[in-house]
Write a protein that holds these residues in place. Sequence first.
Motif, mmCIF file in Angstrom:
data_model
loop_
_atom_site.group_PDB
_atom_site.id
_atom_site.type_symbol
_atom_site.label_atom_id
_atom_site.label_comp_id
_atom_site.label_asym_id
_atom_site.label_seq_id
_atom_site.Cartn_x
_atom_site.Cartn_y
_atom_site.Cartn_z
ATOM 1 N N GLU A 296 0.806 -1.232 0.000
ATOM 2 C CA GLU A 296 0.000 0.000 0.000
ATOM 3 C C GLU A 296 0.834 1.273 0.000
ATOM 4 O O GLU A 296 0.272 2.374 0.059
ATOM 5 N N ALA A 303 -5.564 0.880 0.745
ATOM 6 C CA ALA A 303 -5.683 -0.575 0.653
ATOM 7 C C ALA A 303 -7.135 -1.028 0.640
ATOM 8 O O ALA A 303 -7.432 -2.153 0.225
ATOM 9 N N GLY A 311 -1.987 -1.978 -1.930
ATOM 10 C CA GLY A 311 -2.502 -2.845 -0.875
ATOM 11 C C GLY A 311 -3.369 -3.969 -1.395
ATOM 12 O O GLY A 311 -4.354 -4.345 -0.759
ATOM 13 N N ARG A 348 -1.383 -4.644 3.791
ATOM 14 C CA ARG A 348 -0.405 -3.593 4.073
ATOM 15 C C ARG A 348 0.855 -3.793 3.236
ATOM 16 O O ARG A 348 1.186 -2.971 2.397
#
Length: 502
Positions: A296, A303, A311, A348
């Motif tokens: 991300e 995300a 993400g 992430r």
Amino acid sequence: MKSSMSARAWKFATLAGAVTVLTLSVNAGTSGTKAAPKEVRAMQPRATVTQLYQQNCLNCHGPSGEGGGAGTKTFLTREKFAQELDKPYFDAIKKGVPDMAMPSYGEAMSDEQIWGLVVLIREMQGRALRREFGSPRAVNGVYKSQRHNFKVETVVDTGKGLKTPWGIDWLPTGEMLVTNRPGGVVVVKNGNVMPLNGVPASLELGQGGMMEVSVHPQFRENGWVYLAYTEPAASGRGGNTKIVRGRVRVTATAATWSEQKTIWQSGPEFYTGAGVHFGSRIVFDGKGHLFFVVGERGGNMMAQELTNPFGKIYRVKDDGTIPTDNPFYSRVPADKPYLRAIWSLGHRNPQGLVMTPKGELWATEHGPRGGDELNLITKGANYGWPVVAFSINYNEIPQWTPWPAAGQNISMPTWRWMPSIGASGLDVARGRAFPNWNGDLLAGGLSGANLDRIRTNGAKLVEREELLHGMGRVREVATGPDGNIYVALNQPDKIIRLVPAP
């Protein structure tokens, strides 16, 4: 598919030690009477977890959780490190334990602050258990694990052409391909290392650079090798993850890359100067598709959005075309067709990805501080970042809780590493070398400097052990054609392998 947290049964039963370890006031004197709970003051919203612990927990539980104050017991034991105690810990802090004269902190602290204390407790436990039980150690060169004994051999030593090695794969003729994050790919053949000439120029931007290399399963028929790297922006400012393929030819004296074709790239408006969270790994499903990861890039809520590439985990055909049965194919903006490749969201920074022989797609993912994850990836699923997380900020300001709100369909991890290990590199054991490990996941850690073996049953973890620790930052884990387990280390930059031992 994994169930959402709302359908997941936490163990709320009173567990041995689950409440007593968090008791801030206990029986006073010897008369058997209980002290009244102390007065609790509201905490500042920007208080760090260290400040929260020092102001509310230290006097009874000690600087590192060893206990002793007011008769409290230590929570630095293996039994109290069990992940099913997360929710009882949280509830004990929030609701208090009247029978033990522990006050409720639910009015004084936010849920995020209370969860931050749980993360801090987990870090204390992890450090204490490492001190007590140490790391795996070889005796006469042999490591003894639960299901196999093994030795560690050096394949490519430091100073032999490796610079932050990132990805590993093999040609059917036995040559090992290794990416160097600062740029370039090398070929390891008969112990010799030579450059792969002609690969694309990559941008070493923070965590970005030349990342993944993956050989097509039908290489003997089509000759394709795939790369994931940070492509520099045409404007000269920033870059983004790009997937390409090309053909590799290796002779006794040289190796060349040619016939490059773009498989996936985002629009130029998403080439950014942020130096974090690029992904990326590449795996094939044996059905003509490949999966890859784009982190991300520090964009957090991006995300969760289908209007940007960050993400996400992606699925495309091996020629770069996008399958029409992808879950978000018709839901992304018409002017961003590359987003039709999105397979899952809410990530992430996954830096481990593997497709198992059973057809399960697994990923390991960096949390911030306190909550790296192992996830079973399914079509169209949302893995929560940054809506929910098992983490706190690096600046110690609590920001998240791991529980979705009502109506949020969030897929939860099979395992989370608390403390964080800097999850990177993931493969599955296969072949003749370690038959009792076959089908088990092999997960590496950068900051944890560890290699874990994990056995699962569907989305459930049934067994985990640490095989190695402290030899270097584990960047990549790959099962070789010989069935041995190869590990790319950073600091020092070298490649080692696990081989069977009697």
